[in-house]
Design a protein around this motif. Structure first.
Motif, short mmCIF file in Angstrom:
data_model
loop_
_atom_site.label_atom_id
_atom_site.label_comp_id
_atom_site.label_asym_id
_atom_site.label_seq_id
_atom_site.Cartn_x
_atom_site.Cartn_y
_atom_site.Cartn_z
N GLY A 61 13.10 -34.75 9.07
CA GLY A 61 12.21 -34.37 7.97
C GLY A 61 10.97 -35.24 7.92
N SER B 263 17.90 -26.06 5.80
CA SER B 263 16.81 -25.70 6.72
C SER B 263 16.62 -24.19 6.78
N ILE C 212 6.17 -24.64 10.64
CA ILE C 212 7.50 -25.02 11.11
C ILE C 212 7.66 -24.66 12.58
N CYS D 214 7.40 -28.23 14.48
CA CYS D 214 8.75 -28.81 14.41
C CYS D 214 9.51 -28.90 15.73
#
Length: 500
Positions: free
Chosen positions: A420, A464, A479, A483
């Motif tokens: 995170g 998530s 994302i 990510c």
């Protein structure tokens, strides 16, 4: 966010200079130019840089925290300087653990340059966290709700009580517990620890030598006593906070402001606004009355760390825009909190608790509530090893104590929280706004559990999935594009933990 820092020790070497193992962070240097009602809540006022609403940074704190007035039991030569447990540091982590361990009749000594000095930082916690560990009587102010200003048009209201810790009440309660349980104190700095197979010797700057079966380092992030076998690639939270007397402020008295991401205060500061768009900061505020408020401008996490002067300039611009005139600063504080990065080498012959143990929440910077909660677990493990049977020493002792703080489940969960943090590092202002807009739309069980480190790995996976479902299309794009690298790193680290 208000977070905790523990007293730091820089142990002076006896013969030659050594550099601390904690790396000094690089800094972002950026150029820049120099309500009690619903209607008041959104009232923002723009003022020119006049003496009335101008720079308040020249003001000095009106008060310095006074030390506790307490008669401590000091360590004397007649004690033969032999203890079961020696704790370095009497900040919140060290004092809490001393109080908990000593309940079992274990002989404990706390070493600190000034054991009765008042802790300098403000600590904010969720009320339910302190209620669960019977410390709610150490809160000096609570708010029934918190709010998050996503932008000028959208505000989230969080139905969860928030409180400010009374540092005096908490320290006095813990110190009283220590004294009643027989903890001894030594006033001094530790500069060296020497280890034998079943015993260690602590050498202090005044020449005192203390011997113990277990040494616990609670001296803070800059400690050189705890070893790492990986590079300490922390993110950093930096903040400037003030407890101030003001003419007025626009915030509701029944709500604390967890995050204010608005940037309208930078309308006349184009360079500040451009820099804030890349490396955002937010306001954290605890209103005590219409004329007394704690204000803190915070960079949630950055790598390298944002310039402290930049944070202060943004705070000046924000308060000027909100029409908050600071008449007197009662307290001020500078917070620099390393977040994430690797855990210390586990196990090793010095145990750690507090800042140097990796217990700081990698995504938020919260630490004090979790430290208060984990100390009883560590104390139980110590008692099982150093209790009346006196059987477990050396490597077995170190392994059992370290694993009481970092069982495999906690290590895996921390990898997710670090994921995170790595994701937040990649978000600009708009990305951060979109993220927290979706995050606080989750069911309270999930966002509350995430902030309080209460979710297991399966629940974090569901979080998530749910977060992706609540996210806007732009946030989903963030994302998908930002990510993968942190996700791959997290999965690799989780795999390594399972292999071990």
């Amino acid at each position: 966010m208000v977070t905790t820092t523990v007293t730091l020790f820089t142990p002076p070497p006896p013969t030659k200079a050594t550099l601390p193992s904690f790396p000094l962070p690089k800094t972002h240097y950026t150029s820049s130019s120099s309500c009690s009602s619903t209607s008041r809540r959104f009232r923002v006022r723009a003022y020119s840089n006049t003496s009335k609403f101008g720079n308040f940074l020249h003001l000095k704190p009106a008060h310095q925290p006074e030390p506790l007035d307490f008669d401590l039991p000091w360590c004397h030569p007649s004690d033969r300087s032999r203890f079961d447990v020696i704790i370095i540091g009497s900040g919140p982590a060290g004092t809490r653990l001393a109080e908990q361990v000593s309940r079992y009749g274990i002989k404990v000594c706390c070493v600190d340059p000034d054991p009765l000095s008042m802790w300098p930082n403000n600590y904010g916690v969720w009320v339910d966290e302190f209620e669960s560990i019977d410390l709610e009587d150490c809160l000096d102010k609570t708010w029934p709700m918190a709010c998050v200003y996503i932008n000028e048009r959208k505000t989230k209201y969080l139905d969860r009580g928030y409180g400010r810790v009374s540092r005096k009440k908490l320290k006095q309660k813990l110190i009283e517990g220590c004294v009643s349980n027989g903890v001894k104190f030594h006033k001094g700095k530790v500069w060296q620890i020497q280890h034998q197979e079943f015993e260690s010797t602590v050498l202090c700057d005044d020449g005192t030598e203390l011997r113990g079966s277990l040494i616990i380092d609670a001296s803070g992030f800059a400690s050189t006593f705890v070893e790492y076998d990986k590079a300490r690639n922390h993110g950093f939270q930096i903040a400037h906070g003030i407890l101030a007397e003001v003419d007025d402020h626009p915030f509701d008295l029944d709500k604390m402001v967890l995050m204010d991401w608005r940037d309208s205060h930078m309308g006349n500061e184009p360079y500040l606004r451009a820099n804030n768009s890349k490396f955002p900061t937010f306001l954290y505020a605890m209103p005590f009355s219409s004329n007394l408020i704690f204000l803190e401008e915070t960079s949630l996490v950055s790598r390298p760390v944002l310039s402290y002067m930049e944070v202060k300039k943004r705070m000046v611009a924000r308060l000027r825009h909100l029409g908050i005139r600071v008449n007197k600063i009662l307290e001020d504080e500078k917070c620099l909190i390393p977040m994430g990065g690797p855990l210390p080498r586990i196990p090793q012959n010095v145990m750690a608790i507090g800042g140097t143990s990796g217990i700081v929440h990698p995504s938020t910077g919260y630490m004090v509530a979790r430290t208060m909660a984990v100390a009883p677990c560590v104390a139980t493990a110590i008692a099982e090893c150093l209790g009346s049977t006196r059987m477990i020493r050396g490597k077995q002792l170190y392994a059992k104590i370290w694993n009481s703080m970092w069982p495999i489940e906690s290590k895996l969960n921390r990898q997710f929280y670090s994921f995170g943090m790595e994701t937040l590092l990649k978000l600009d202002l708009n990305g951060s706004r979109r993220f927290f807009d979706a995050f606080f739309d989750l069911k309270p069980y999930y966002w509350q559990g995430f902030l309080s480190s209460r979710l297991n790995l399966k629940e974090l996976a569901w979080l998530s999935i749910s977060l992706f479902g609540h996210a806007s299309n732009r946030s989903r794009l963030d994302i998908v594009t930002k990510c993968p690298a942190p996700l791959a790193k997290m999965m690799g680290n989780i795999a390594l933990e399972y292999i071990r």
